[in-house]
Design a protein around this motif. Structure first.
Motif, PDB file in Angstrom:
ATOM      1  N   UNK A 405      59.293   5.400  81.288  1.00  0.00           N
ATOM      2  CA  UNK A 405      60.513   5.983  81.858  1.00  0.00           C
ATOM      3  C   UNK A 405      60.480   6.024  83.384  1.00  0.00           C
ATOM      4  N   UNK A 406      59.332   5.713  83.976  1.00  0.00           N
ATOM      5  CA  UNK A 406      59.186   5.815  85.426  1.00  0.00           C
ATOM      6  C   UNK A 406      59.463   4.478  86.106  1.00  0.00           C
ATOM      7  N   UNK A 407      59.824   4.493  87.400  1.00  0.00           N
ATOM      8  CA  UNK A 407      60.007   3.229  88.132  1.00  0.00           C
ATOM      9  C   UNK A 407      58.723   2.405  88.208  1.00  0.00           C
ATOM     10  N   UNK A 408      57.558   3.073  88.112  1.00  0.00           N
ATOM     11  CA  UNK A 408      56.280   2.362  88.224  1.00  0.00           C
ATOM     12  C   UNK A 408      55.994   1.448  87.045  1.00  0.00           C
ATOM     13  N   UNK A 409      56.721   1.639  85.942  1.00  0.00           N
ATOM     14  CA  UNK A 409      56.476   0.817  84.752  1.00  0.00           C
ATOM     15  C   UNK A 409      56.568  -0.667  85.061  1.00  0.00           C
ATOM     16  N   UNK A 410      57.480  -1.052  85.924  1.00  0.00           N
ATOM     17  CA  UNK A 410      57.707  -2.480  86.180  1.00  0.00           C
ATOM     18  C   UNK A 410      56.484  -3.174  86.783  1.00  0.00           C
ATOM     19  N   UNK A 411      55.530  -2.404  87.322  1.00  0.00           N
ATOM     20  CA  UNK A 411      54.340  -3.018  87.914  1.00  0.00           C
ATOM     21  C   UNK A 411      53.057  -2.449  87.301  1.00  0.00           C
ATOM     22  N   UNK A 412      53.132  -1.987  86.051  1.00  0.00           N
ATOM     23  CA  UNK A 412      52.013  -1.286  85.409  1.00  0.00           C
ATOM     24  C   UNK A 412      51.466  -2.064  84.226  1.00  0.00           C
ATOM     25  N   UNK A 413      50.162  -1.992  84.062  1.00  0.00           N
ATOM     26  CA  UNK A 413      49.498  -2.435  82.830  1.00  0.00           C
ATOM     27  C   UNK A 413      48.736  -1.249  82.261  1.00  0.00           C
ATOM     28  N   UNK A 414      49.082  -0.855  81.035  1.00  0.00           N
ATOM     29  CA  UNK A 414      48.362   0.209  80.326  1.00  0.00           C
ATOM     30  C   UNK A 414      47.342  -0.457  79.414  1.00  0.00           C
ATOM     31  N   UNK A 415      46.093  -0.065  79.542  1.00  0.00           N
ATOM     32  CA  UNK A 415      45.018  -0.598  78.710  1.00  0.00           C
ATOM     33  C   UNK A 415      44.591   0.479  77.720  1.00  0.00           C
ATOM     34  N   UNK A 416      44.609   0.163  76.435  1.00  0.00           N
ATOM     35  CA  UNK A 416      44.075   1.055  75.408  1.00  0.00           C
ATOM     36  C   UNK A 416      42.704   0.536  75.012  1.00  0.00           C
ATOM     37  N   UNK A 417      41.680   1.350  75.240  1.00  0.00           N
ATOM     38  CA  UNK A 417      40.308   0.953  74.938  1.00  0.00           C
ATOM     39  C   UNK A 417      39.563   2.144  74.355  1.00  0.00           C
ATOM     40  N   UNK A 418      38.350   1.896  73.834  1.00  0.00           N
ATOM     41  CA  UNK A 418      37.587   2.937  73.139  1.00  0.00           C
ATOM     42  C   UNK A 418      36.138   2.954  73.602  1.00  0.00           C
ATOM     43  N   UNK A 419      35.515   4.126  73.423  1.00  0.00           N
ATOM     44  CA  UNK A 419      34.152   4.309  73.928  1.00  0.00           C
ATOM     45  C   UNK A 419      33.072   3.858  72.956  1.00  0.00           C
ATOM     46  N   UNK A 420      33.311   3.964  71.655  1.00  0.00           N
ATOM     47  CA  UNK A 420      32.342   3.504  70.656  1.00  0.00           C
ATOM     48  C   UNK A 420      33.032   3.412  69.302  1.00  0.00           C
ATOM     49  N   UNK A 421      32.291   2.987  68.299  1.00  0.00           N
ATOM     50  CA  UNK A 421      32.881   2.718  66.982  1.00  0.00           C
ATOM     51  C   UNK A 421      32.792   3.891  66.019  1.00  0.00           C
ATOM     52  N   UNK A 422      32.075   4.957  66.387  1.00  0.00           N
ATOM     53  CA  UNK A 422      31.798   6.092  65.506  1.00  0.00           C
ATOM     54  C   UNK A 422      30.890   5.716  64.334  1.00  0.00           C
ATOM     55  N   UNK A 423      30.416   4.473  64.287  1.00  0.00           N
ATOM     56  CA  UNK A 423      29.660   4.009  63.130  1.00  0.00           C
ATOM     57  C   UNK A 423      30.533   3.484  62.015  1.00  0.00           C
ATOM     58  N   UNK A 424      31.874   3.530  62.175  1.00  0.00           N
ATOM     59  CA  UNK A 424      32.781   2.981  61.157  1.00  0.00           C
ATOM     60  C   UNK A 424      32.485   1.488  60.938  1.00  0.00           C
ATOM     61  N   UNK A 425      32.660   1.054  59.724  1.00  0.00           N
ATOM     62  CA  UNK A 425      32.402  -0.348  59.371  1.00  0.00           C
ATOM     63  C   UNK A 425      33.297  -1.297  60.153  1.00  0.00           C
ATOM     64  N   UNK A 426      32.684  -2.370  60.609  1.00  0.00           N
ATOM     65  CA  UNK A 426      33.405  -3.544  61.091  1.00  0.00           C
ATOM     66  C   UNK A 426      32.597  -4.759  60.660  1.00  0.00           C
ATOM     67  N   UNK A 427      33.301  -5.769  60.172  1.00  0.00           N
ATOM     68  CA  UNK A 427      32.594  -6.890  59.546  1.00  0.00           C
ATOM     69  C   UNK A 427      32.061  -7.916  60.536  1.00  0.00           C
ATOM     70  N   UNK A 428      32.479  -7.862  61.809  1.00  0.00           N
ATOM     71  CA  UNK A 428      32.111  -8.897  62.768  1.00  0.00           C
ATOM     72  C   UNK A 428      30.775  -8.552  63.433  1.00  0.00           C
ATOM     73  N   UNK A 429      29.873  -9.473  63.354  1.00  0.00           N
ATOM     74  CA  UNK A 429      28.576  -9.334  64.020  1.00  0.00           C
ATOM     75  C   UNK A 429      28.748  -9.644  65.501  1.00  0.00           C
ATOM     76  N   UNK A 430      28.325  -8.731  66.350  1.00  0.00           N
ATOM     77  CA  UNK A 430      28.437  -8.977  67.789  1.00  0.00           C
ATOM     78  C   UNK A 430      27.369  -9.977  68.238  1.00  0.00           C
ATOM     79  N   UNK A 431      27.656 -10.632  69.337  1.00  0.00           N
ATOM     80  CA  UNK A 431      26.693 -11.545  69.960  1.00  0.00           C
ATOM     81  C   UNK A 431      25.815 -10.722  70.902  1.00  0.00           C
ATOM     82  N   UNK A 432      24.544 -10.555  70.544  1.00  0.00           N
ATOM     83  CA  UNK A 432      23.635  -9.755  71.365  1.00  0.00           C
ATOM     84  C   UNK A 432      23.167 -10.613  72.534  1.00  0.00           C
ATOM     85  N   UNK A 433      23.649 -10.254  73.722  1.00  0.00           N
ATOM     86  CA  UNK A 433      23.349 -11.037  74.922  1.00  0.00           C
ATOM     87  C   UNK A 433      22.244 -10.412  75.756  1.00  0.00           C
TER      88      UNK A 433
END
Length: 540
Positions: A405-433
C-alpha cells in the motif's frame, strides 16, 4: 556478480551520477570487502543511493523452522477438504516436491501425511546440528523418525502430535498465503540452510555467512570462558564455530533478563550491517517485543507477551533470534528506541536495532530504510511448539499488505526466508560443500567431506532444504526457480545490489548462488496482491 544477472545489467547503476561514480571506484563486485569513503553523520535516502538494479528497498522477513516439503511438498495441488480453498492457475510450474512414490512408499519409517487446518499447532521437532545430520543418514534421507521426530508434546495439550509427525506437511488450505504468493511471484525450490543446526546459526549466516568467530563470555563480566555449548572446536583463544543457540552477550534481555546464569556468546568479525554503514545505506533489524517493558537490576526487561491461535502465551522477544546483538559493532544492549521516526535506519542511539512497530512507523512516514530485516514476535514466527502457520501468516500478510500500500512498493523486493528446518522431513539431500570433523557432533554426511581451501573445518553445510520466495514488482510471475541458493544468498543479494563487497574471512557469501534469476528487472509484472491475513485468500 552472478551469471544470471546479465552483462547489460552490470553496466548500469541506478542512482545519482556522482554517487554512482564513487560506488564504481570503491567496490569491485565479488571481491572481499574493499575500502569505501567514511560514513557521514546521516545516511542518504534510499532512492538516492546507487544500486545495480532498480530495487531500492529490500525487506527480509525471516521466519522460523520450516523445511521446504513441510510447506510446499505437494505444491500446487491442495486437497481442499478443510481450511481455505486453493486452486492453482493453469500452467503453474511444478516443484521438486513429494512424488507419489515418496508419499506412498517412503524410505522412512512412516509415509508423509497431510496435516489439516485444525492441526496447525504441532510439536516442535529436534533440529540440533547432530540430529539433523543423523536424519540424513549419509544422504539416504531415511532416519527422520528415529533422529529428529518429537511426536509427544509434554504438558501442551493443545499441540498435535502422533508417531510419524516429523514426516508430515501442510498444503494450500492451511499455508494459503504462502501458496498465493508463490502463484503470483517467485519461489525457489533449491535453497538450503547454510549449515546444519538450529536458529542462531541460521540467523548469523543470514547477516554474515560465517558462524565461525563465536566466543563464550561470562554473563556479567563478559570475560572469555570455556563453554562447549556456545563454541564448537575452539582455538587457543576460545574462538570457534557456533552450532547451537547461546544467547547474545550484548543484550540486556538475554538469560531471561539476566535472571539465569548461562554463559553468553559474542561474535568476532563483520556482518552486513557493518558493510551497509560503510556504504551510507540505511538499514535495520526489526523484531517483535524488542521494545522494553521495564527495567530490573539495571537491565532492560523484554516482557511483552501474546497468545497464539491455541491460546498459548509466550514472550514476544527471543534474544537468540536477533543476530546483530552478538556483534558489539551493531548491538543495542539496552534496547534504546530511535531518536525519531525519521532517524530509523540511521546510525543513532538505537544502532539499527528496533521493534517491529518502528518499521511500520517508518513505512507510514515514508522513510522506510533501504534494507530491513523483519522478525515476528514468537507467537507469529512459525516455530512449532509455540507458533504455527496460521499465526505466521497473519504477520507475513499484514506486513506485505502494508508495504504494497506504500509508494515504496514500486522499488521493493520482499524476501521470505527461514532460519532452519526444525528437523521436519525434506526428501532432497543437500550438497555438502564444507565438511566438519568433530567426533562428538558430526555424522558421516559431514565427516566424509573435505573442507574448501581456506575455510574452517568445523561448520558442516549445506544443511536441510528451506523455502525461499521473492515478492516484488520485479519478481517473475508464477515462477519456480531451481538455482542452488542458501541463506547467504540473501546476504549476497544485498551486497551486490548496494555494492558493499564481501564479508571476507571465509564467509559463505563468496560461494552463495544468486537470486537474480527470480527477478525480471526489465519488464516488471508483479502486481499488488492483497491477501486476507487470517485466511491467506486473495481479497480483490
Amino acid at each position: 556478480m552472478d551469471k544470471g544477472f546479465g552483462r547489460r545489467r552490470r553496466r548500469r547503476l541506478y542512482g545519482v551520477g556522482a554517487l554512482a561514480s564513487v560506488a564504481v571506484l570503491a567496490v569491485t563486485a565479488g571481491s572481499a570487502a574493499t575500502a569505501v569513503p567514511a560514513q557521514p553523520s546521516h545516511a542518504l535516502p534510499a532512492d538516492w543511493l546507487p544500486t545495480v538494479s532498480p530495487i531500492k528497498h529490500v525487506v527480509v522477513i525471516f521466519g522460523e523452522n520450516i523445511s521446504f516439503d513441510h510447506y510446499f511438498g505437494t505444491y500446487p495441488n491442495a486437497a481442499n477438504t478443510d481450511g481455505t480453498p486453493f486452486q492453482a492457475a493453469r500452467h503453474t510450474p511444478k516443484v521438486d516436491g513429494l512424488s507419489h512414490e515418496l508419499l506412498t512408499n517412503n524410505p522412512n519409517a512412516y509415509n508423509p501425511k497431510r496435516l489439516t487446518h485444525e492441526q496447525a499447532l504441532t510439536c516442535d521437532q529436534n533440529h540440533n546440528y547432530g540430529a539433523e545430520q543423523a536424519a540424513f543418514n549419509g544422504g539416504k534421507m531415511d532416519k527422520f523418525v528415529e533422529k529428529t521426530e518429537t511426536d509427544k508434546c509434554t504438558g501442551q495439550p493443545v499441540l498435535f502430535g502422533e508417531p510419524g509427525l516429523v514426516m508430515d506437511y501442510y498444503d494450500g488450505n492451511t499455508v494459503t498465503g504462502m501458496w498465493n504468493y508463490a502463484q503470483h511471484y517467485a519461489l525457489n525450490d533449491n535453497s538450503f540452510n547454510t549449515n546444519f543446526g538450529p536458529s542462531t546459526p541460521g540467523a548469523i549466516n543470514l547477516i554474515s555467512g560465517n558462524t565461525h568467530g563465536v566466543q563464550a563470555v561470562d554473563p556479567v563480566t563478559h570475560e572469555p570462558v570455556s563453554d562447549d555449548y556456545a563454541v564448537q572446536s575452539p582455538d587457543e583463544h576460545g574462538v570457534g564455530t557456533m552450532i547451537n543457540d547461546p544467547e547474545p552477550a550484548w543484550d540486556d534481555c538475554s538469560d531471561k533478563n539476566h535472571t539465569a546464569k548461562d554463559n553468553l556468546a559474542t561474535m568476532h568479525g563483520r556482518n552486513i550491517g557493518d558493510l551497509l554503514n560503510q556504504r551510507h545505506v540505511t538499514w535495520g533489524w526489526f523484531q517483535g517485543g524488542f521494545r522494553p517493558t521495564g527495567t530490573a537490576n539495571g537491565y532492560s526487561v523484554c516482557g511483552q507477551k501474546h497468545a497464539n491461535v491455541g491460546g498459548q502465551s509466550s514472550v514476544d522477544y527471543s534474544p537468540h533470534h536477533e543476530p546483530f546483538q552478538y556483534y558489539p559493532s551493531t548491538a543495542n544492549p539496552k534496547h534504546v528506541p530511535p531518536s525519531s521516526v525519521h532517524a530509523i535506519g540511521q546510525s543513532d542511539q538505537a544502532n539499527h536495532q528496533y521493534d517491529v512497530s518502528d518499521f511500520n512507523d517508518s513505512l507510514k512516514a515514508g522513510s522506510m530504510p533501504a534494507v530491513s530485516f523483519l522478525k515476528a514476535p514468537e507467537y507469529q514466527d512459525g516455530h512449532a511448539g509455540y507458533s504455527d502457520p496460521l499465526d505466521e501468516q497473519q504477520f507475513v500478510v499484514d506486513e506485505i499488505n502494508r508495504i504494497q500500500r506504500s509508494p515504496e512498493w514500486r522499488s521493493t523486493a520482499v524476501v521470505l526466508a527461514y532460519d532452519d528446518s526444525d528437523g521436519w522431513y525434506d526428501h532432497v539431500r543437500s550438497r555438502v560443500v564444507n565438511g566438519s570433523h568433530d567426533a562428538e557432533q558430526d555424522q558421516a554426511v559431514c565427516t566424509g567431506k573435505p573442507t574448501t581451501q581456506g575455510s574452517y573445518a568445523d561448520r558442516c553445510g549445506y544443511g536441510p532444504r528451506l523455502p525461499l520466495m521473492v515478492i516484488s514488482p520485479y519478481s517473475k510471475v508464477n515462477f519456480v526457480d531451481h538455482t542452488h541458493t542458501d541463506q547467504a544468498s540473501v546476504l549476497r543479494f544485498i551486497e551486490d545490489n548496494w555494492l558493499t563487497g564481501r564479508i571476507g574471512d571465509s564467509s559463505f557469501d563468496a560461494r552463495a548462488g544468486g537470486m537474480w534469476n527470480m527477478l525480471d528487472l526489465w519488464w516488471p509484472s508483479g502486481g499488488k496482491l492483497p491477501l486476507d491475513p487470517k485466511t491467506g485468500a486473495v481479497t480483490r
